[in-house]
Design a protein around this motif. Structure first.
Motif, PDB file in Angstrom:
ATOM      1  N   UNK A   1       0.960  -1.237  -0.119  1.00 20.30           N
ATOM      2  CA  UNK A   1      -0.197   0.176   0.205  1.00 20.30           C
ATOM      3  C   UNK A   1       1.026   1.283  -0.056  1.00 20.30           C
ATOM      4  N   UNK A   2       1.798   1.316   0.955  1.00 21.86           N
ATOM      5  CA  UNK A   2       2.767   2.811   1.059  1.00 21.86           C
ATOM      6  C   UNK A   2       3.568   2.557  -0.260  1.00 21.86           C
ATOM      7  N   UNK A   3       4.015   1.480  -0.729  1.00 20.77           N
ATOM      8  CA  UNK A   3       4.767   1.389  -1.766  1.00 20.77           C
ATOM      9  C   UNK A   3       4.251   1.847  -2.987  1.00 20.77           C
ATOM     10  N   UNK A   4       2.811   1.597  -3.141  1.00 17.74           N
ATOM     11  CA  UNK A   4       2.126   2.001  -4.351  1.00 17.74           C
ATOM     12  C   UNK A   4       1.894   3.411  -4.196  1.00 17.74           C
ATOM     13  N   UNK A   5       1.440   4.030  -3.219  1.00 17.56           N
ATOM     14  CA  UNK A   5       1.131   5.385  -2.937  1.00 17.56           C
ATOM     15  C   UNK A   5       2.397   6.150  -3.393  1.00 17.56           C
ATOM     16  N   UNK A   6       3.797   5.818  -3.201  1.00 19.59           N
ATOM     17  CA  UNK A   6       4.773   6.380  -3.353  1.00 19.59           C
ATOM     18  C   UNK A   6       5.027   6.315  -4.929  1.00 19.59           C
ATOM     19  N   UNK A   7       4.582   5.253  -5.399  1.00 20.27           N
ATOM     20  CA  UNK A   7       4.798   5.151  -6.890  1.00 20.27           C
ATOM     21  C   UNK A   7       3.726   6.183  -7.641  1.00 20.27           C
ATOM     22  N   UNK A   8       2.488   6.220  -7.153  1.00 16.33           N
ATOM     23  CA  UNK A   8       1.717   7.182  -7.850  1.00 16.33           C
ATOM     24  C   UNK A   8       2.443   8.765  -7.780  1.00 16.33           C
ATOM     25  N   UNK A   9       3.060   9.061  -6.531  1.00 15.87           N
ATOM     26  CA  UNK A   9       3.676  10.217  -6.228  1.00 15.87           C
ATOM     27  C   UNK A   9       4.796  10.387  -7.150  1.00 15.87           C
ATOM     28  N   UNK A  10       5.570   9.480  -7.475  1.00 13.30           N
ATOM     29  CA  UNK A  10       6.761   9.376  -8.137  1.00 13.30           C
ATOM     30  C   UNK A  10       6.569   9.695  -9.627  1.00 13.30           C
ATOM     31  N   UNK A  11       5.475   8.679 -10.357  1.00 14.80           N
ATOM     32  CA  UNK A  11       5.506   8.631 -11.726  1.00 14.80           C
ATOM     33  C   UNK A  11       4.265   9.177 -12.233  1.00 14.80           C
ATOM     34  N   UNK A  12       3.338   9.928 -11.491  1.00 17.99           N
ATOM     35  CA  UNK A  12       2.083  10.438 -11.605  1.00 17.99           C
ATOM     36  C   UNK A  12       2.182  12.106 -11.398  1.00 17.99           C
ATOM     37  N   UNK A  13       2.193  12.285  -9.792  1.00 22.57           N
ATOM     38  CA  UNK A  13       2.263  13.683  -9.335  1.00 22.57           C
ATOM     39  C   UNK A  13       3.529  14.494  -9.712  1.00 22.57           C
ATOM     40  N   UNK A  14       4.675  13.889  -9.205  1.00 21.25           N
ATOM     41  CA  UNK A  14       5.780  14.522  -9.573  1.00 21.25           C
ATOM     42  C   UNK A  14       6.138  14.594 -11.007  1.00 21.25           C
ATOM     43  N   UNK A  15       5.830  13.753 -11.920  1.00 19.46           N
ATOM     44  CA  UNK A  15       6.128  13.413 -13.228  1.00 19.46           C
ATOM     45  C   UNK A  15       5.369  14.642 -14.049  1.00 19.46           C
ATOM     46  N   UNK A  16       4.255  15.309 -13.615  1.00 14.36           N
ATOM     47  CA  UNK A  16       3.466  16.222 -14.368  1.00 14.36           C
ATOM     48  C   UNK A  16       2.338  15.738 -15.097  1.00 14.36           C
ATOM     49  N   UNK A  17       1.744  14.493 -14.734  1.00 15.46           N
ATOM     50  CA  UNK A  17       0.628  14.027 -15.457  1.00 15.46           C
ATOM     51  C   UNK A  17      -0.475  15.217 -14.818  1.00 15.46           C
ATOM     52  N   UNK A  18      -1.065  15.460 -16.054  1.00 17.53           N
ATOM     53  CA  UNK A  18      -2.197  16.685 -15.941  1.00 17.53           C
ATOM     54  C   UNK A  18      -3.563  16.119 -15.500  1.00 17.53           C
ATOM     55  N   UNK A  19      -3.506  15.987 -13.987  1.00 19.56           N
ATOM     56  CA  UNK A  19      -4.819  15.483 -13.444  1.00 19.56           C
ATOM     57  C   UNK A  19      -5.730  16.420 -13.430  1.00 19.56           C
ATOM     58  N   UNK A  20      -5.397  17.824 -13.177  1.00 17.44           N
ATOM     59  CA  UNK A  20      -6.543  18.928 -13.377  1.00 17.44           C
ATOM     60  C   UNK A  20      -7.168  18.830 -14.670  1.00 17.44           C
ATOM     61  N   UNK A  21      -6.435  18.696 -15.545  1.00  9.88           N
ATOM     62  CA  UNK A  21      -7.144  18.736 -17.075  1.00  9.88           C
ATOM     63  C   UNK A  21      -7.676  17.561 -17.470  1.00  9.88           C
ATOM     64  N   UNK A  22      -6.973  16.504 -17.200  1.00  9.52           N
ATOM     65  CA  UNK A  22      -7.534  15.058 -17.576  1.00  9.52           C
ATOM     66  C   UNK A  22      -8.894  14.709 -16.676  1.00  9.52           C
ATOM     67  N   UNK A  23      -9.008  15.039 -15.670  1.00  7.37           N
ATOM     68  CA  UNK A  23     -10.379  14.745 -14.807  1.00  7.37           C
ATOM     69  C   UNK A  23     -11.237  15.849 -15.004  1.00  7.37           C
ATOM     70  N   UNK A  24     -10.902  17.032 -15.688  1.00  8.54           N
ATOM     71  CA  UNK A  24     -11.778  18.242 -15.760  1.00  8.54           C
ATOM     72  C   UNK A  24     -12.760  18.486 -14.722  1.00  8.54           C
ATOM     73  N   UNK A  25     -12.209  18.928 -13.704  1.00  9.28           N
ATOM     74  CA  UNK A  25     -13.040  19.144 -12.699  1.00  9.28           C
ATOM     75  C   UNK A  25     -13.908  20.455 -12.842  1.00  9.28           C
ATOM     76  N   UNK A  26     -13.044  21.504 -13.166  1.00  7.52           N
ATOM     77  CA  UNK A  26     -13.854  22.578 -13.556  1.00  7.52           C
ATOM     78  C   UNK A  26     -14.753  22.831 -14.873  1.00  7.52           C
TER      79      UNK A  26
END
Length: 822
Positions: A413-438
């Motif tokens: 669980x903690x390793x997977x959370x760190x993986x998302x932080x490394x490969x998605x959050x810090x790598x610049x995946x466009x969460x804000x645009x891809x989920x289109x919250x606004x």
């Protein structure tokens, strides 16, 4: 005068204690309070309350009905069961209960009457008293509430209008108001400011976090560079990147211009066999390559290897964000249906409709590409660089899947959370645009991250004992994505998150360089509530639910170090390694090639760099993925060796988890996509007094066949009649256990006979039901469901020694079609 100075001195001494007490009081003041039995957040207001309401439970919740009280606040729609224990006033606040749904997660509100259904909007008017209230959610849940016949009509209509007026479809400006309603109180702001982060996971926000990862992987030839500390080199990359030790920052700065958006090759993960995984964007071909730049680019691209580099092109075989968005919307429409539009796929065409969405095909392509690269990394000392045009979508998916397949740490669980932080959050995946919250632009919307979670679920489904995390964790993460309250998903890159947290901008002048200035149009305001990360599970779920996120895993022996990183299990891959050092191959569509313009500075037209490697192997000599996996499987797992052990003893924990990718092995994530399918399937045909329900018509036909069989059996002997009656009783019990269901594979099910059902079942809302207390929609309690799957009945039937299923004459689905086993 002296007394006053002493008093002032004592007050100054007491200031730290006073501040500490104030902080402790502010942290304890953010406690939940009980309002009519509802555990409310600080500042949460109850807008409407309705008693004597029953909630329909899903298969995951045990099915049936649950009586209680329905609430509507300015933040959520909450349901409190009748026998629920009293909440603890001293407990920390939890955003949503087990039976709650946030207003921002509601996509559609549908009122169901005696003979009609209506989509309720803030401007609509009801001409009937609803018997049921159905809430369609963005996370694929369908929540159904039934009003008792004793509930006053005024309360029923009022809470329906309140929910319709309160929930707001996502639009520009609505997310901020929703965040303020949930977290905007002074108590919640103070409470969230004092929350501590999980120290068991790696957040990859500082240089020490990256150094910790390098030490864990044993990548001693790499270092952490802060060349992008102020986001000058690349605005989409993180502040810290990992580069080879021998590359200086002054040389590194010259390399950013040669790649799209400045996303240079950077280290992601190191395989214990000695191979390195890199990520990069596409090359800039219109840039002049100087001799010094070429040397730096070669050093970065090859990393710490000097023999071989394989560039994996992801754009040819993987779907585009637009393809993912279209497939996901089709799956949603198939699994949920539409009660207000009477849209649903017939049972006999359900699998073919699922296959036509191409959602499972996209999952298969991602898993295939990740398996291919995993075998390459396992083969020996080489560098594998994942290349995408922008390096912000499918490269996140493939690189994360590779590490989940190969590294047991990322299956925790903690390793997977760190993986998302490394490969998605810090790598610049466009969460804000891809989920289109606004809802700023629908063109950018694409659930790429949800596709990745589905791929991980397929790995977990085929290798459940190799995962410490569970499907409950993946489902919770899937649902949290649709709640616009977490800082993890409300930004496109680390630069935007820093601007939100610091509320500053940057300006550049030739004299002063980059300076921080107050940003007038920053993403946040000082009065905005602090947004917690999604990994703060205690803020979302109870401790009982969090305990289901992980499971014990059998310990594995540590990997023994190898003197030679190359293994003799893939001769074809070693044929590539025999080339002259400095070779660069392109892996695309399962074949290895060596284009003359890869890298572009080796094209020969510029004359700066002269190719020194051999001619690339042809596609006939270099195998594709299927031969690669077959050669690996035959060498590693002979027929006389069990799958739990390798040829040299215990199972290697770093052997990649290679999933089965054939059609029958690809299944639908039933716990996620079909949570509301039972409700949607049951209500997909509105009731009409002039037209019987399809289940009623089927029951009539079965009853006619039963009567004909009874007439034919009158000529039998008394012993035969006894056996026949006993068999009929058994089949009737089996049919009742499935709630009068119609199955997708009817030929594989027992010939059960449902109880006699009248065609005129559409009684008033004051009538009673046999399976539940008196309620309004009595015509939907027992005989109005058409379940897609009924595993319980088959299991019970097979366990009964008296039951012998008839020979099946139906044709089974083709082997290359999708499977729905879960």
């Amino acid at each position: 005068m002296l007394t006053g100075s002493r008093t002032t001195f004592k007050v100054r001494q007491m200031l730290p204690d006073i501040k500490e007490r104030m902080l402790s009081q502010s942290s304890t003041s953010a406690r939940s309070r009980d309002v009519f039995g509802l555990r409310c957040l600080p500042g949460e207001c109850v807008l409407q309350r309705t008693v004597m309401v029953r909630k329909k439970l899903t298969a995951r919740e045990g099915r049936g009905w649950l009586s209680g009280t329905l609430f509507c606040t300015h933040f959520r729609v909450a349901f409190v069961p009748q026998d629920s224990p009293k909440s603890d006033d001293n407990a920390d606040p939890i955003l949503l209960g087990d039976h709650d749904v946030a207003l921002a997660s509601i996509e559609k509100v549908v009122a169901v009457g005696p003979n009609r259904t209506k989509l309720v909007t803030p401007n609509s008017s009801l001409k009937f008293t609803p018997e049921e209230l159905v809430l369609y959610c963005r996370d694929l849940r369908v929540m159904c509430f039934l009003f008792d016949r004793l509930t006053p009509d005024a309360q029923v209509i009022e809470i329906t209008y309140t929910i319709a007026r309160t929930y707001q479809p996502l639009k520009p400006g609505s997310v901020l108001s929703f965040q303020n309603s949930a977290l905007g109180s002074v108590e919640m702001k103070q409470f969230l400011s004092n929350r501590r982060r999980d120290a068991h996971m790696n957040w990859f926000e500082s240089a020490s976090d990256w150094e910790q990862e390098l030490e864990r992987c044993g990548a001693t030839s790499w270092r952490v560079s802060s060349v992008n500390d102020r986001f000058e080199m690349s605005t989409s990359l993180s502040r810290f990147i990992v580069v080879p030790q021998k590359v200086l920052d002054t040389e590194l700065k010259k390399s950013f211009a040669h790649f799209n958006e400045g996303r240079i090759p950077r280290w992601c993960w190191r395989h214990p066999r000695g191979s390195d995984l890199l990520r990069m964007s596409s090359f800039q071909n219109n840039i002049y390559h100087e001799k010094d730049d070429i040397r730096n680019l070669e050093m970065i691209l090859f990393g710490c290897q000097s023999s071989l580099c394989v560039v994996v092109e992801l754009g040819d075989e993987l779907p585009s964000p637009a393809d993912i968005q279209l497939a996901h919307s089709r799956v949603r429409a198939l699994c949920l249906g539409d009660i207000s539009m009477s849209v649903s796929a017939p049972d006999d065409k359900w699998l073919s409709t699922l296959e036509s969405t191409h959602w499972l095909d996209y999952i298969r392509s991602c898993l295939r590409k990740a398996s291919e690269v995993s075998c390459l990394l396992r083969s020996g000392h080489l560098t594998v660089a994942l290349q995408e045009v922008e390096d912000r979508d499918m490269s996140c998916v493939v690189s994360s899947l590779i590490q989940v397949m190969c590294d047991p740490h990322y299956r925790t669980q903690h390793g997977f959370q760190g993986l998302v932080q490394k490969e998605w959050v810090m790598a610049g995946h466009r969460f804000y645009s891809r989920f289109n919250y606004h809802r700023d632009s629908d063109k950018e919307e694409s659930p790429v991250f949800l596709l990745f979670l589905d791929c991980v679920w397929h790995l977990w489904f085929q290798f459940p004992s190799r995962f410490q995390l569970t499907d409950e964790f993946l489902l919770a993460l899937h649902d949290s994505v649709h709640l616009p309250l977490f800082s993890t998903f409300l930004s496109n890159c680390q630069r935007e998150r820093c601007k939100r947290s610091q509320n500053v901008g940057q300006s550049y002048t030739p004299v002063n360089g980059w300076r921080d200035i107050p940003s007038l149009d920053s993403l946040s305001d000082p009065s905005d509530p602090p947004l917690p990360p999604v990994w703060d599970w205690a803020l979302q779920y109870s401790q009982e639910r969090q305990d289901c996120f992980s499971q014990p895993v059998s310990p594995m022996l540590p990997l023994q170090p190898l003197l030679n990183g190359n293994l003799n299990t893939n001769l074809d891959a070693h044929r590539l390694a025999d080339t002259i050092p400095g070779s660069v191959f392109l892996l695309s569509r399962g074949t290895f090639t060596c284009p003359a313009n890869l890298p572009p500075w080796r094209s020969g037209s510029s004359g700066v760099y002269k190719k020194s490697h051999r001619r690339a192997l042809s596609s006939e000599n270099v195998p594709g993925l299927e031969r690669l996996l077959k050669a690996w499987a035959m060498a590693e797992f002979p027929k006389n060796i069990p799958a739990t052990s390798g040829p040299k003893g215990p199972l290697d924990p770093y052997e990649p988890l290679l999933p089965l990718l054939m059609g029958p092995c690809m299944s639908l994530w039933r716990e996620c996509y079909l949570r509301g399918a039972l409700h949607a399937q049951a209500f997909s045909h509105p009731v009409s007094a002039n037209r019987p329900h399809p289940v009623d018509r089927l029951a009539q036909e079965v009853q006619q066949l039963k009567d004909q069989l009874a007439q034919l059996s009158t000529s039998r002997s008394p012993d035969q009649l006894t056996v026949t009656a006993e068999t009929q009783r058994t089949d009737t019990n089996l049919n009742q256990s499935t709630n009068n269901s119609t199955f997708l594979y009817s030929a594989l099910r027992p010939r059960a006979t449902p109880p006699p059902t009248s065609t005129n079942q559409h009684t008033s809302r004051g009538s009673s039901s046999a399976s539940a207390p008196p309620s309004r929609p009595t015509n939907r309690d027992g005989n109005k469901h058409s379940f897609l799957f009924g595993h319980t009945a088959v299991a019970e039937a097979r366990s009964d020694p008296r039951y012998h299923p008839p020979p099946s004459t139906a044709k089974l689905p083709k082997s290359n079609g999708p499977s729905l086993t879960s």
